[in-house]
Motif scaffolding. Structure first.
Motif, PDB file in Angstrom:
ATOM      1  N   ASP A 134      53.620  28.810  25.848  1.00 15.48           N
ATOM      2  CA  ASP A 134      53.710  27.652  25.122  1.00 15.48           C
ATOM      3  C   ASP A 134      52.689  27.721  23.977  1.00 15.48           C
ATOM      4  N   ARG A 135      53.193  27.492  22.634  1.00 14.31           N
ATOM      5  CA  ARG A 135      52.326  27.673  21.428  1.00 14.31           C
ATOM      6  C   ARG A 135      51.113  27.106  21.676  1.00 14.31           C
ATOM      7  N   GLN A 136      51.184  25.672  21.771  1.00 10.59           N
ATOM      8  CA  GLN A 136      49.945  24.982  21.788  1.00 10.59           C
ATOM      9  C   GLN A 136      48.997  25.515  22.804  1.00 10.59           C
ATOM     10  N   GLN A 137      49.302  25.594  24.028  1.00  9.72           N
ATOM     11  CA  GLN A 137      48.325  26.191  25.200  1.00  9.72           C
ATOM     12  C   GLN A 137      47.777  27.479  24.728  1.00  9.72           C
ATOM     13  N   ARG A 138      48.962  28.434  24.129  1.00 10.01           N
ATOM     14  CA  ARG A 138      48.619  29.892  23.783  1.00 10.01           C
ATOM     15  C   ARG A 138      47.311  30.030  22.833  1.00 10.01           C
ATOM     16  N   TYR A 139      46.850  29.003  22.198  1.00  3.25           N
ATOM     17  CA  TYR A 139      45.959  28.974  21.090  1.00  3.25           C
ATOM     18  C   TYR A 139      44.805  28.172  21.559  1.00  3.25           C
ATOM     19  N   SER A 140      44.941  27.622  22.774  1.00  6.07           N
ATOM     20  CA  SER A 140      43.820  26.585  23.498  1.00  6.07           C
ATOM     21  C   SER A 140      42.411  27.652  23.567  1.00  6.07           C
ATOM     22  N   PRO A 141      41.288  27.109  23.415  1.00  7.22           N
ATOM     23  CA  PRO A 141      40.146  27.943  23.527  1.00  7.22           C
ATOM     24  C   PRO A 141      39.628  28.434  24.775  1.00  7.22           C
ATOM     25  N   ASP A 152      36.874  30.736  30.805  1.00  8.43           N
ATOM     26  CA  ASP A 152      37.621  31.880  29.982  1.00  8.43           C
ATOM     27  C   ASP A 152      37.679  33.106  30.817  1.00  8.43           C
ATOM     28  N   ILE A 153      38.640  34.089  30.594  1.00  4.70           N
ATOM     29  CA  ILE A 153      38.590  35.222  31.354  1.00  4.70           C
ATOM     30  C   ILE A 153      38.359  36.288  30.139  1.00  4.70           C
ATOM     31  N   LYS A 154      37.378  37.353  30.707  1.00  2.29           N
ATOM     32  CA  LYS A 154      36.865  38.172  29.799  1.00  2.29           C
ATOM     33  C   LYS A 154      36.898  39.665  30.669  1.00  2.29           C
ATOM     34  N   THR A 155      37.341  40.542  29.598  1.00  6.73           N
ATOM     35  CA  THR A 155      37.691  42.141  30.179  1.00  6.73           C
ATOM     36  C   THR A 155      36.234  42.802  30.375  1.00  6.73           C
ATOM     37  N   SER A 156      35.156  42.137  29.865  1.00  6.62           N
ATOM     38  CA  SER A 156      33.832  42.878  30.033  1.00  6.62           C
ATOM     39  C   SER A 156      32.729  41.558  29.667  1.00  6.62           C
ATOM     40  N   VAL A 157      31.582  42.245  29.600  1.00  5.35           N
ATOM     41  CA  VAL A 157      30.499  41.204  29.177  1.00  5.35           C
ATOM     42  C   VAL A 157      29.897  41.275  28.061  1.00  5.35           C
ATOM     43  N   TYR A 158      30.697  41.916  26.940  1.00  3.11           N
ATOM     44  CA  TYR A 158      30.288  42.317  25.796  1.00  3.11           C
ATOM     45  C   TYR A 158      30.001  40.959  25.006  1.00  3.11           C
ATOM     46  N   PHE A 159      30.745  39.705  25.364  1.00  9.35           N
ATOM     47  CA  PHE A 159      30.359  38.541  24.495  1.00  9.35           C
ATOM     48  C   PHE A 159      29.025  38.076  24.943  1.00  9.35           C
ATOM     49  N   VAL A 160      28.362  38.349  25.896  1.00 11.90           N
ATOM     50  CA  VAL A 160      26.860  37.820  26.206  1.00 11.90           C
ATOM     51  C   VAL A 160      25.989  38.639  25.356  1.00 11.90           C
ATOM     52  N   GLN A 161      26.315  39.590  24.807  1.00 11.06           N
ATOM     53  CA  GLN A 161      25.145  40.234  23.853  1.00 11.06           C
ATOM     54  C   GLN A 161      25.214  39.623  22.486  1.00 11.06           C
ATOM     55  N   ALA A 162      26.360  38.881  22.263  1.00 11.94           N
ATOM     56  CA  ALA A 162      26.366  38.183  20.870  1.00 11.94           C
ATOM     57  C   ALA A 162      25.479  37.069  21.094  1.00 11.94           C
ATOM     58  N   ALA A 163      25.098  36.777  19.346  1.00 10.18           N
ATOM     59  CA  ALA A 163      24.219  35.486  19.396  1.00 10.18           C
ATOM     60  C   ALA A 163      25.221  34.025  19.105  1.00 10.18           C
ATOM     61  N   THR A 164      26.379  34.302  19.277  1.00 16.86           N
ATOM     62  CA  THR A 164      27.318  33.121  19.209  1.00 16.86           C
ATOM     63  C   THR A 164      27.232  32.332  20.346  1.00 16.86           C
ATOM     64  N   PRO A 165      27.299  30.883  20.178  1.00 20.17           N
ATOM     65  CA  PRO A 165      27.019  30.082  21.281  1.00 20.17           C
ATOM     66  C   PRO A 165      28.428  30.387  22.362  1.00 20.17           C
ATOM     67  N   LEU A 166      28.119  30.175  23.630  1.00 18.49           N
ATOM     68  CA  LEU A 166      29.106  30.123  24.573  1.00 18.49           C
ATOM     69  C   LEU A 166      29.376  28.747  25.161  1.00 18.49           C
ATOM     70  N   VAL A 167      30.835  28.499  24.820  1.00 13.41           N
ATOM     71  CA  VAL A 167      31.124  27.154  24.678  1.00 13.41           C
ATOM     72  C   VAL A 167      32.113  26.599  25.948  1.00 13.41           C
ATOM     73  N   HIS A 168      32.205  27.959  26.884  1.00 15.95           N
ATOM     74  CA  HIS A 168      32.964  27.446  28.100  1.00 15.95           C
ATOM     75  C   HIS A 168      32.005  27.230  29.392  1.00 15.95           C
ATOM     76  N   ASP A 169      32.534  26.528  30.221  1.00 15.31           N
ATOM     77  CA  ASP A 169      31.575  26.271  31.519  1.00 15.31           C
ATOM     78  C   ASP A 169      31.363  27.582  32.309  1.00 15.31           C
ATOM     79  N   PHE A 170      32.431  28.239  32.259  1.00 15.08           N
ATOM     80  CA  PHE A 170      32.155  29.400  33.298  1.00 15.08           C
ATOM     81  C   PHE A 170      33.121  30.656  32.570  1.00 15.08           C
ATOM     82  N   TYR A 171      32.736  31.682  32.900  1.00 11.60           N
ATOM     83  CA  TYR A 171      33.560  33.112  32.414  1.00 11.60           C
ATOM     84  C   TYR A 171      33.842  33.943  33.603  1.00 11.60           C
TER      85      TYR A 171
END
Length: 245
Positions: A134-141, A152-171
């Motif tokens: 579904d196009r609308q759901q495919r591009y949802s955050p 959100d589902i991640k393949t590794s913890v690389y995103f934790v090293q970044a300074a960008t805010p974490l917007v999801h409740d869990f990963y």
């Protein structure tokens, strides 16, 4: 149009048509690379052989020097040949190896997502997973929602090293314990953990594997997270959803 594109994309992944394109590209690269190395070595060698006949020592020196030259320039020649091949294949508008790595990561994430969604369903967890067709759901955050919490589902913890805010409740992430071995954990925001409740111990991301399955509170850059073993998280979610009934 969106449904046709989604069906085509799904068929492409299912039948591995991306692999055909990559195979043709790599095959042409190695053919041209072989010819380039062959000419780079054989051309000068034959020229020196004709100019300096009857001197085996000098011919051996020349052959060794040319072999060394080929070894030192091999990576550079391969890069130039790859760019040359990418131009007719893709118009030269992007870095092929970089895009292949990105696409491979995206496909790995997609496969991991499907496996986790199936496991959560089999484990009796009530959730809402976004439909990738579904196009609308495919591009949802976020990838899924569990008891009102966006995940959100991640393949590794690389995103934790970044300074960008974490917007999801869990990963839900793969935490690598060795080069090829990993365990699945869940990283929760402190407010999200408060909904589940429970004691934690202080730890660090690099050593958290040794402390699991005890929930571990970590601080990485500007982020504070609680790391929970995936199976432990499922048990706590089932308990939370049971209390809500």
């Amino acid at each position: 149009m969106s449904d046709d594109w989604s069906a085509s994309y799904d068929s492409t992944i299912r039948h591995n048509l991306f692999g055909i394109d990559r195979l043709l590209n790599r095959a042409l690269v190695y053919v041209l690379l072989f010819l380039a190395v062959f000419l780079l070595y054989l051309g000068p060698f034959l020229l020196f052989y004709r100019l300096l006949p009857g001197d085996p020592l000098l011919q051996t020196t020349v052959a060794a020097s040319l072999l060394l030259l080929v070894g030192l320039t091999f990576d550079w020649v391969r890069t130039q040949v790859q760019r040359l091949v990418d131009r007719p294949f893709y118009g030269g508008w992007y870095d092929y190896p970089g895009v292949v790595e990105t696409v491979s990561d995206a496909l790995a994430r997609s496969r991991q997502r499907e496996q986790l969604v199936e496991d959560l369903r089999d484990g009796g967890i009530r959730f809402q997973a976004h439909n990738l067709l579904d196009r609308q759901q495919r591009y949802s955050p976020s990838d899924l929602t569990v008891s009102g919490m966006a995940g959100d589902i991640k393949t590794s913890v690389y995103f934790v090293q970044a300074a960008t805010p974490l917007v999801h409740d869990f990963y839900i992430v793969r935490l690598f314990t060795q080069a090829t071995a990993y365990t699945v954990v869940v990283l929760l925001q402190p407010l999200t953990w408060d909904k589940i409740d429970g004691d934690t111990v202080e730890g660090h991301l690099d050593t958290v594997v040794k402390q699991l399955p005890v929930p571990v509170r970590i601080r990485q850059r500007d982020h504070e997270l609680v790391v929970v073993d995936y199976e432990e998280w499922k048990q706590r979610i089932r308990r939370l959803q049971g209390e809500a009934q």
